[in-house]
Every structure is written in C-alpha cells, then in structure tokens.
Design a protein around this motif. Structure first.
Motif, PDB file in Angstrom:
ATOM      1  N   ALA A 256       0.829  -1.207   0.000  1.00 37.07           N
ATOM      2  CA  ALA A 256       0.000   0.000   0.000  1.00 37.07           C
ATOM      3  C   ALA A 256       0.863   1.257   0.000  1.00 37.07           C
ATOM      4  N   LEU A 257       1.959   1.254   0.750  1.00 31.56           N
ATOM      5  CA  LEU A 257       2.860   2.407   0.762  1.00 31.56           C
ATOM      6  C   LEU A 257       3.495   2.632  -0.606  1.00 31.56           C
ATOM      7  N   ILE A 258       3.903   1.556  -1.248  1.00 30.08           N
ATOM      8  CA  ILE A 258       4.508   1.672  -2.585  1.00 30.08           C
ATOM      9  C   ILE A 258       3.484   2.190  -3.582  1.00 30.08           C
ATOM     10  N   ALA A 259       2.266   1.666  -3.523  1.00 32.95           N
ATOM     11  CA  ALA A 259       1.221   2.121  -4.435  1.00 32.95           C
ATOM     12  C   ALA A 259       0.909   3.592  -4.215  1.00 32.95           C
ATOM     13  N   ALA A 260       0.841   4.022  -2.970  1.00 32.88           N
ATOM     14  CA  ALA A 260       0.568   5.436  -2.678  1.00 32.88           C
ATOM     15  C   ALA A 260       1.685   6.322  -3.202  1.00 32.88           C
ATOM     16  N   ALA A 261       2.921   5.886  -3.074  1.00 29.38           N
ATOM     17  CA  ALA A 261       4.038   6.668  -3.584  1.00 29.38           C
ATOM     18  C   ALA A 261       3.990   6.776  -5.102  1.00 29.38           C
ATOM     19  N   LEU A 262       3.642   5.699  -5.765  1.00 30.93           N
ATOM     20  CA  LEU A 262       3.558   5.730  -7.224  1.00 30.93           C
ATOM     21  C   LEU A 262       2.433   6.631  -7.700  1.00 30.93           C
ATOM     22  N   VAL A 263       1.289   6.568  -7.028  1.00 29.44           N
ATOM     23  CA  VAL A 263       0.162   7.419  -7.400  1.00 29.44           C
ATOM     24  C   VAL A 263       0.517   8.881  -7.173  1.00 29.44           C
ATOM     25  N   SER A 264       1.156   9.170  -6.061  1.00 29.04           N
ATOM     26  CA  SER A 264       1.560  10.544  -5.760  1.00 29.04           C
ATOM     27  C   SER A 264       2.553  11.055  -6.796  1.00 29.04           C
ATOM     28  N   ALA A 265       3.519  10.253  -7.157  1.00 36.42           N
ATOM     29  CA  ALA A 265       4.502  10.660  -8.165  1.00 36.42           C
ATOM     30  C   ALA A 265       3.831  10.887  -9.513  1.00 36.42           C
ATOM     31  N   ASP A 266       2.851  10.066  -9.845  1.00 31.90           N
ATOM     32  CA  ASP A 266       2.144  10.223 -11.108  1.00 31.90           C
ATOM     33  C   ASP A 266       1.367  11.539 -11.125  1.00 31.90           C
ATOM     34  N   LYS A 267       0.740  11.882 -10.005  1.00 32.62           N
ATOM     35  CA  LYS A 267       0.001  13.142  -9.935  1.00 32.62           C
ATOM     36  C   LYS A 267       0.942  14.331 -10.090  1.00 32.62           C
ATOM     37  N   VAL A 268       2.105  14.269  -9.463  1.00 32.95           N
ATOM     38  CA  VAL A 268       3.070  15.354  -9.580  1.00 32.95           C
ATOM     39  C   VAL A 268       3.550  15.469 -11.018  1.00 32.95           C
ATOM     40  N   ASP A 269       3.807  14.343 -11.673  1.00 34.48           N
ATOM     41  CA  ASP A 269       4.259  14.377 -13.061  1.00 34.48           C
ATOM     42  C   ASP A 269       3.190  14.952 -13.981  1.00 34.48           C
ATOM     43  N   ARG A 270       1.946  14.637 -13.716  1.00 35.73           N
ATOM     44  CA  ARG A 270       0.869  15.130 -14.578  1.00 35.73           C
ATOM     45  C   ARG A 270       0.634  16.621 -14.408  1.00 35.73           C
ATOM     46  N   ARG A 271       0.907  17.146 -13.238  1.00 36.00           N
ATOM     47  CA  ARG A 271       0.734  18.581 -12.998  1.00 36.00           C
ATOM     48  C   ARG A 271       1.844  19.392 -13.647  1.00 36.00           C
TER      49      ARG A 271
END
Length: 57
Positions: free
Chosen positions: A17-32
């Motif tokens: 769950a921690l790894i998935a949250a980090a990946l989702v967060s990084a994806d959001k930052v990249d998209r912004r």
C-alpha cells in the motif's frame, strides 16, 4: 503458526500500500508538470573559460 503467517501477510499488504501510494503521488506530480525541485539547475551553467581544451599537435 497461523498468527505468524497473518502478521507476514499484513506487513506485505502494508508495504504494498505504501509503494502504491508513492507511485500514485509521483504520477500526480508528473501530470501537474510542477516546477522542478528548488536548487536544481534549469539550464547548464555558462562556460567560464577557466578550463581550456588542449589541442594535440
């Protein structure tokens, strides 16, 4: 024995769950397309001429 297996399963799920949250967060930052981290160079530094290239004869 079953309790130990359940503890391992819980720990594995927590780490996943921690790894998935980090990946989702990084994806959001990249998209912004936010600004790069403060302190990183946006362009290469200017050449100062202190180190010159020596030509071979």
């Amino acid at each position: 024995m079953l309790a130990r297996v359940w503890d391992v399963v819980k720990a594995t799920l927590a780490v996943s769950a921690l790894i998935a949250a980090a990946l989702v967060s990084a994806d959001k930052v990249d998209r912004r397309k936010t600004q790069p981290v403060v302190g990183t160079a946006l362009i290469e530094p200017a050449t100062t001429g202190t180190i010159t290239r020596q030509e071979r004869p």
